[in-house]
Write a protein that holds these residues in place. Structure first.
Motif, short mmCIF file in Angstrom:
data_model
loop_
_atom_site.label_atom_id
_atom_site.label_comp_id
_atom_site.label_asym_id
_atom_site.label_seq_id
_atom_site.Cartn_x
_atom_site.Cartn_y
_atom_site.Cartn_z
N ALA A 130 0.83 -1.14 -0.12
CA ALA A 130 0.19 0.05 -0.12
C ALA A 130 0.77 1.53 -0.07
O ALA A 130 0.69 2.22 -0.78
CB ALA A 130 -0.82 0.03 1.20
N LEU A 131 1.82 1.45 0.72
CA LEU A 131 2.73 2.35 0.94
C LEU A 131 3.42 2.64 -0.20
O LEU A 131 3.59 4.00 -0.66
CB LEU A 131 3.65 2.32 2.24
CG LEU A 131 3.05 2.32 3.51
CD1 LEU A 131 4.15 2.18 4.70
CD2 LEU A 131 2.14 3.53 3.66
N LEU A 134 0.67 3.85 -3.25
CA LEU A 134 -0.13 4.82 -3.12
C LEU A 134 0.43 6.14 -3.98
O LEU A 134 -0.42 7.03 -4.57
CB LEU A 134 -0.28 5.41 -1.78
CG LEU A 134 -1.35 4.63 -0.90
CD1 LEU A 134 -1.41 5.12 0.47
CD2 LEU A 134 -2.42 4.86 -1.49
N LEU A 178 -6.98 3.34 5.43
CA LEU A 178 -6.47 3.85 4.27
C LEU A 178 -7.38 4.60 3.50
O LEU A 178 -7.23 5.60 2.77
CB LEU A 178 -5.45 2.83 3.73
CG LEU A 178 -4.24 2.36 3.98
CD1 LEU A 178 -3.71 1.26 3.09
CD2 LEU A 178 -3.36 3.48 4.04
N GLU A 181 -8.21 7.94 4.77
CA GLU A 181 -7.06 9.05 4.56
C GLU A 181 -6.77 9.37 3.24
O GLU A 181 -5.92 10.17 2.97
CB GLU A 181 -5.94 8.29 5.35
CG GLU A 181 -6.03 8.31 6.89
CD GLU A 181 -4.88 8.63 7.97
OE1 GLU A 181 -4.00 9.46 7.11
OE2 GLU A 181 -4.84 8.33 8.84
N THR A 182 -7.00 8.57 2.06
CA THR A 182 -6.93 8.85 0.81
C THR A 182 -7.88 9.21 -0.12
O THR A 182 -7.77 9.46 -1.38
CB THR A 182 -6.19 7.46 0.13
OG1 THR A 182 -7.05 6.31 0.11
CG2 THR A 182 -4.85 6.85 1.09
N VAL A 189 -9.93 2.56 -1.47
CA VAL A 189 -9.20 1.22 -0.79
C VAL A 189 -10.38 0.29 -0.57
O VAL A 189 -11.20 0.55 0.11
CB VAL A 189 -8.38 1.63 0.19
CG1 VAL A 189 -7.75 0.11 0.80
CG2 VAL A 189 -7.49 2.56 0.13
#
Length: 328
Positions: A130-131, A134, A178, A181-182, A189
């Motif tokens: 994920a990190l 993104l 996530l 926050e995204t 997500v």
């Protein structure tokens, strides 16, 4: 794997699927390729990856398919794979974090190492994916989509599957956090909670304690038609949910019922799990290396062996179809 034509075209998209060399990951890649998506398969074993790519190419000869050996426990490897996928195919616009291991073993036959192994592969593997994904997903002209594969085991503590359940619970929480926050970045997500599926995963699951008996009950239930789900249908629903930007998907009626019951009556569900634990094979109290299902002889008892054989017959067919035996 049966070929179907989907109305949800993804011909201008590229995707990365971790754990994509076999089982559910391979089927998710298949459904993405069927929609015209350029797909990169990532997994640890290069030979399994090539076998998976060959299977997909036979089904989708016009699809653009790439492979990328990668251990998702290593963030640097994940970073390199995302960079290569971007340079080769653009994007990626869709990333599915599916890599995982299954450990079927009573608590008295394991220690912290087994929990650490599960967390490293499933939670940290999903986190690393994920990190590193993104930044690319935020730049996608289509709006990035990320899916993290949790499990019904992530909705409650399942006896004899505790390391797996702990890692999957953390993965589900990560997906939901996530997404919150995204969302402002145009990235969605999807947290996916599958129940039992007929993928042939029993061959690569790891068993401990009385490993023969643990293998017997797990392979039986995982292949039972009324308890487990057809993996092709599961993969289709997962990709459909990702394309439609759903934030949560729970697969199989049993998984939905279990999640609902635990949410409404957690104490009662926990007591029920304690009763289930008493029906499972007794632990040996001895810590020994876990054994993969493919190395364990099926039970030979007059009744037990027949029940196990009938229950796992569909799972055995799935193992051949979904690259669990790495057949070319």
């Amino acid at each position: 794997m049966r070929t179907t034509r989907s109305p949800q075209a993804l011909s201008e998209h590229s995707a990365l699927v971790t754990g994509g060399s076999r089982g559910l990951g391979l089927l998710i890649a298949d459904r993405l390729a069927a929609r015209g998506c350029t797909v990169t398969l990532a997994a640890r074993d290069p030979s399994e990856l090539e076998s998976a790519r060959a299977k997909l190419h036979r089904r989708h000869p016009r699809a653009t398919l790439h492979t990328a050996p990668c251990d998702v426990r290593d963030q640097e490897q994940v970073r390199a794979v995302l960079r290569t996928a971007h340079e080769t195919s653009g994007g990626p616009d869709i990333v599915v974090a599916n890599a995982g291991i299954i450990q079927v073993v009573p608590l008295d036959s394991i220690g912290a190492d087994e929990f650490r192994s599960a967390m490293d592969t499933m939670f940290l593997g999903a986190l690393h994916t994920a990190l590193e994904a993104l930044p690319y997903l935020r730049e996608s002209p289509h709006g990035g989509r990320l899916a993290l594969i949790s499990s019904v085991g992530g909705l409650m503590g399942v006896p004899h599957l505790l390391p797996y359940a702990c890692a999957k619970a953390a993965t589900g929480v990560l997906a939901e956090g996530l997404n919150a926050e995204t969302a402002a970045d145009g990235v969605t997500v999807t947290a996916v909670y599958p129940g039992l599926m007929r993928t042939g995963s029993h061959l690569h699951a790891q068993f401990g304690g009385d490993s023969g008996k643990e293998y017997g009950w797990f392979s039986t239930l995982a292949g039972a038609p009324f308890l487990s789900m057809n993996a092709q249908r599961a993969a289709e629903r997962i990709v459909h949910a990702v394309v439609r930007r759903r934030t949560r998907l729970v697969l199989t009626p049993l998984a939905r019922a279990a999640g609902l019951a635990h949410g409404v009556a957690p104490a009662a569900t926990t007591r029920l799990n304690a009763l289930v634990a008493r029906l499972l094979p007794e632990g040996t109290g001895v810590r020994e290396p876990l054994h993969e299902g493919k190395d364990i002889a099926p039970p030979r008892g007059a009744v037990t062996g027949r029940v196990q054989a009938m229950g796992s017959a569909m799972n055995e067919k799935a193992a051949d179809a979904y690259n669990q035996r790495s057949a070319p």
